[in-house]
Design a protein around this motif. Structure first.
Motif, PDB file in Angstrom:
ATOM      1  N   THR A 141      -4.471   1.286  -0.434  1.00  0.00           N
ATOM      2  CA  THR A 141      -3.561   0.150  -0.225  1.00  0.00           C
ATOM      3  C   THR A 141      -2.824   0.295   1.098  1.00  0.00           C
ATOM      4  O   THR A 141      -2.681  -0.678   1.861  1.00  0.00           O
ATOM      5  CB  THR A 141      -2.556   0.074  -1.385  1.00  0.00           C
ATOM      6  OG1 THR A 141      -3.273  -0.031  -2.618  1.00  0.00           O
ATOM      7  CG2 THR A 141      -1.636  -1.129  -1.224  1.00  0.00           C
ATOM      8  N   LEU A 142      -2.347   1.503   1.391  1.00  0.00           N
ATOM      9  CA  LEU A 142      -1.637   1.738   2.643  1.00  0.00           C
ATOM     10  C   LEU A 142      -2.547   1.480   3.841  1.00  0.00           C
ATOM     11  O   LEU A 142      -2.124   0.858   4.832  1.00  0.00           O
ATOM     12  CB  LEU A 142      -1.090   3.163   2.672  1.00  0.00           C
ATOM     13  CG  LEU A 142      -0.404   3.589   3.965  1.00  0.00           C
ATOM     14  CD1 LEU A 142       0.755   2.663   4.321  1.00  0.00           C
ATOM     15  CD2 LEU A 142       0.078   5.044   3.859  1.00  0.00           C
ATOM     16  N   ARG A 143      -3.784   1.933   3.781  1.00  0.00           N
ATOM     17  CA  ARG A 143      -4.712   1.681   4.887  1.00  0.00           C
ATOM     18  C   ARG A 143      -4.889   0.182   5.118  1.00  0.00           C
ATOM     19  O   ARG A 143      -4.969  -0.270   6.269  1.00  0.00           O
ATOM     20  CB  ARG A 143      -6.074   2.333   4.607  1.00  0.00           C
ATOM     21  CG  ARG A 143      -6.063   3.843   4.621  1.00  0.00           C
ATOM     22  CD  ARG A 143      -7.460   4.427   4.539  1.00  0.00           C
ATOM     23  NE  ARG A 143      -8.122   4.396   5.833  1.00  0.00           N
ATOM     24  CZ  ARG A 143      -9.286   4.998   6.098  1.00  0.00           C
ATOM     25  NH1 ARG A 143      -9.923   5.656   5.139  1.00  0.00           N
ATOM     26  NH2 ARG A 143      -9.825   4.930   7.292  1.00  0.00           N
ATOM     27  N   LYS A 144      -4.955  -0.574   4.043  1.00  0.00           N
ATOM     28  CA  LYS A 144      -5.091  -2.028   4.161  1.00  0.00           C
ATOM     29  C   LYS A 144      -3.858  -2.626   4.834  1.00  0.00           C
ATOM     30  O   LYS A 144      -3.970  -3.468   5.743  1.00  0.00           O
ATOM     31  CB  LYS A 144      -5.297  -2.647   2.787  1.00  0.00           C
ATOM     32  CG  LYS A 144      -5.438  -4.163   2.767  1.00  0.00           C
ATOM     33  CD  LYS A 144      -5.756  -4.657   1.369  1.00  0.00           C
ATOM     34  CE  LYS A 144      -5.957  -6.178   1.334  1.00  0.00           C
ATOM     35  NZ  LYS A 144      -4.681  -6.902   1.529  1.00  0.00           N
ATOM     36  N   LEU A 145      -2.672  -2.188   4.427  1.00  0.00           N
ATOM     37  CA  LEU A 145      -1.440  -2.692   5.030  1.00  0.00           C
ATOM     38  C   LEU A 145      -1.380  -2.366   6.523  1.00  0.00           C
ATOM     39  O   LEU A 145      -0.976  -3.204   7.348  1.00  0.00           O
ATOM     40  CB  LEU A 145      -0.224  -2.110   4.323  1.00  0.00           C
ATOM     41  CG  LEU A 145       0.036  -2.601   2.896  1.00  0.00           C
ATOM     42  CD1 LEU A 145       1.159  -1.792   2.257  1.00  0.00           C
ATOM     43  CD2 LEU A 145       0.371  -4.093   2.891  1.00  0.00           C
ATOM     44  N   GLU A 148      -3.675  -4.536   8.527  1.00  0.00           N
ATOM     45  CA  GLU A 148      -3.146  -5.896   8.652  1.00  0.00           C
ATOM     46  C   GLU A 148      -1.922  -5.962   9.551  1.00  0.00           C
ATOM     47  O   GLU A 148      -1.430  -7.063   9.849  1.00  0.00           O
ATOM     48  CB  GLU A 148      -2.784  -6.430   7.264  1.00  0.00           C
ATOM     49  CG  GLU A 148      -3.981  -6.621   6.345  1.00  0.00           C
ATOM     50  CD  GLU A 148      -3.581  -6.914   4.899  1.00  0.00           C
ATOM     51  OE1 GLU A 148      -4.456  -7.315   4.117  1.00  0.00           O
ATOM     52  OE2 GLU A 148      -2.376  -6.725   4.569  1.00  0.00           O
ATOM     53  N   GLY A 149      -1.393  -4.809   9.971  1.00  0.00           N
ATOM     54  CA  GLY A 149      -0.194  -4.800  10.798  1.00  0.00           C
ATOM     55  C   GLY A 149       1.065  -5.164  10.048  1.00  0.00           C
ATOM     56  O   GLY A 149       2.053  -5.610  10.653  1.00  0.00           O
ATOM     57  N   ALA A 150       1.064  -4.953   8.730  1.00  0.00           N
ATOM     58  CA  ALA A 150       2.178  -5.416   7.901  1.00  0.00           C
ATOM     59  C   ALA A 150       3.478  -4.660   8.153  1.00  0.00           C
ATOM     60  O   ALA A 150       4.559  -5.167   7.823  1.00  0.00           O
ATOM     61  CB  ALA A 150       1.799  -5.295   6.423  1.00  0.00           C
ATOM     62  N   LEU A 151       3.404  -3.472   8.738  1.00  0.00           N
ATOM     63  CA  LEU A 151       4.607  -2.667   8.960  1.00  0.00           C
ATOM     64  C   LEU A 151       5.065  -2.720  10.416  1.00  0.00           C
ATOM     65  O   LEU A 151       6.089  -2.146  10.750  1.00  0.00           O
ATOM     66  CB  LEU A 151       4.374  -1.206   8.564  1.00  0.00           C
ATOM     67  CG  LEU A 151       4.477  -0.867   7.076  1.00  0.00           C
ATOM     68  CD1 LEU A 151       3.309  -1.453   6.298  1.00  0.00           C
ATOM     69  CD2 LEU A 151       4.520   0.639   6.860  1.00  0.00           C
ATOM     70  N   THR A 198      -6.270  11.094   9.053  1.00  0.00           N
ATOM     71  CA  THR A 198      -7.109   9.912   8.877  1.00  0.00           C
ATOM     72  C   THR A 198      -6.370   8.648   9.300  1.00  0.00           C
ATOM     73  O   THR A 198      -6.941   7.756   9.934  1.00  0.00           O
ATOM     74  CB  THR A 198      -7.555   9.795   7.409  1.00  0.00           C
ATOM     75  OG1 THR A 198      -8.334  10.948   7.059  1.00  0.00           O
ATOM     76  CG2 THR A 198      -8.385   8.545   7.170  1.00  0.00           C
ATOM     77  N   LEU A 199      -5.080   8.568   8.965  1.00  0.00           N
ATOM     78  CA  LEU A 199      -4.302   7.381   9.293  1.00  0.00           C
ATOM     79  C   LEU A 199      -3.864   7.327  10.748  1.00  0.00           C
ATOM     80  O   LEU A 199      -3.915   6.271  11.387  1.00  0.00           O
ATOM     81  CB  LEU A 199      -3.062   7.311   8.399  1.00  0.00           C
ATOM     82  CG  LEU A 199      -3.285   7.058   6.912  1.00  0.00           C
ATOM     83  CD1 LEU A 199      -1.951   7.117   6.182  1.00  0.00           C
ATOM     84  CD2 LEU A 199      -3.960   5.720   6.675  1.00  0.00           C
TER      85      LEU A 199
END
Length: 366
Positions: A141-145, A148-151, A198-199
């Motif tokens: 879920t965090l990778r998806k966020l 998407e540039g959500a943060l 990875t992130l």
């Protein structure tokens, strides 16, 4: 006809049937299309009885040498034995000409991991490391966020594997013998550092606090690592068996918003309970809405701040599906030996940083 007679299947030999072998590897291998659990290596009569009960058609042998005697009957070896055995067994497997999966950590030292990577490359063989936490529901879920540039621009990544286990359990994981590669730094730290790399990519400096808290403990059970990534993100990682009040699994802070997630991915608990991927009665990897993380700014998620973010399903089966695809189609492995070595460089730096009470710089390849 027995499944092992089908040339389209990959026949797997599994070395070790302790926690890693019985809870994670064997069930996931058995659930993967194209893989057949052919042989399990364990010298324990109790574990042999357990394996026979769970996989009636599997072959059981006492030693890994019995696998090397029949390499023409196997297509993949999975090493899920104690950490001290990972390097010699992986070397023997690769020298026998068999693709290899190794449970984390691949080795005690980055140099050993790099030697294994070179051996695999020279032999043209798959070598991959089991980093199942890349397929945790919260991490996905965090990778998806982030994608998407959500943060906005991420500034700090906080990640925790905290437990409350004030009593020692015993076993090699709590041994003080360096050869056992025990302690939380290399156990849970292997997951936490791998996720951070990875992130957010390579690390240029490492600070660490490595403590032994419980009476009678011989190796670290309460550890903190601070990483500075070359891209500017700071990762703060906690791993502990002595945490009386558990913090959030993730708290990720960006220039526009933050994401906070409590609780653990449910897949390990499900596997321990005997549930299996692919069972139509099981909603694999899902979690209730009340456990979703929250995204927002300026308020605490514990008082309703932010908006709930649906958690993607956890997907440990994806790891072995990717292994099967790599063997079948030549696609990249799900986790490379080079990535495992990068994690080990960070863990080695953390050990030095804690012992010498200083920040350790890591040479990042140009």
């Amino acid at each position: 006809m027995d499944a092992t007679d089908d040339s389209s299947t990959t026949r797997v030999g599994l070395i070790g049937y302790g926690l890693a072998g019985s809870v994670f590897h064997a069930p996931l291998i058995a659930a993967t299309e194209g893989l057949v659990l052919d042989t399990i290596v364990t010298s324990s009569p109790e574990r042999q009885r357990q394996a026979r009960a769970e996989f009636p058609d599997v072959r059981l042998v006492d030693t890994a040498d019995e696998l090397w005697a029949r390499t023409d009957e196997l297509d993949l070896i999975v090493i899920a034995s104690p950490n001290r055995t990972h390097v010699p067994l992986a070397r023997a497997t690769l020298e026998a000409g068999l693709p290899t999966v190794v449970d984390k950590p691949l080795a005690a030292a980055a140099a050993e991991a790099e030697e294994l990577a070179a051996l695999a490359e020279a032999r043209g063989l798959l070598l991959t490391v089991f980093q199942n936490r890349r397929w945790d529901n919260d991490f996905r879920t965090l990778r998806k966020l982030l994608a998407e540039g959500a943060l906005g621009e991420v500034q700090r990544f906080e990640s925790r594997f905290e437990r409350w286990r004030p009593q020692l359990k015993g076993g090699w994981r709590e041994s003080g013998d360096p050869a056992e590669v025990g302690g939380l730094l290399y156990d849970l730290g292997s997951h936490l550092v791998d996720q951070a790399l990875t992130l957010f990519g390579p690390v240029e400096s490492v600070y660490a606090e490595v403590d032994v808290r419980r009476p009678g403990a011989q190796t670290d059970d309460d550890t903190f690592i601070a990483l500075t990534h070359t891209g500017g993100v700071r990762s703060h990682l906690w791993m502990s068996a002595t945490t009386a009040q558990l913090g959030p699994r993730f708290r990720v802070l960006g220039s526009e918003s933050g994401y906070v997630k409590y609780g653990l991915d449910p897949q390990e608990a499900a596997l321990r309970e005997g549930l299996r991927p692919g069972d139509p009665s099981v909603e694999w990897g899902g979690e209730p809405e009340g456990d979703w993380g929250r995204l927002g700014a300026g308020e605490s998620p514990t008082t309703g701040g932010g908006v709930p973010v649906e958690t993607l399903r956890g997907d440990y089966p994806a790891y072995y599906a990717a292994v099967a695809a790599a063997l079948r189609d030549g696609t990249p492995p799900p986790v490379t030996a080079a990535e495992a070595a990068a994690t080990l460089h960070v863990l080695e730096a953390a050990r030095v940083a804690a012992a010498e009470r200083r920040t350790v710089r890591i040479e990042v390849p140009a």
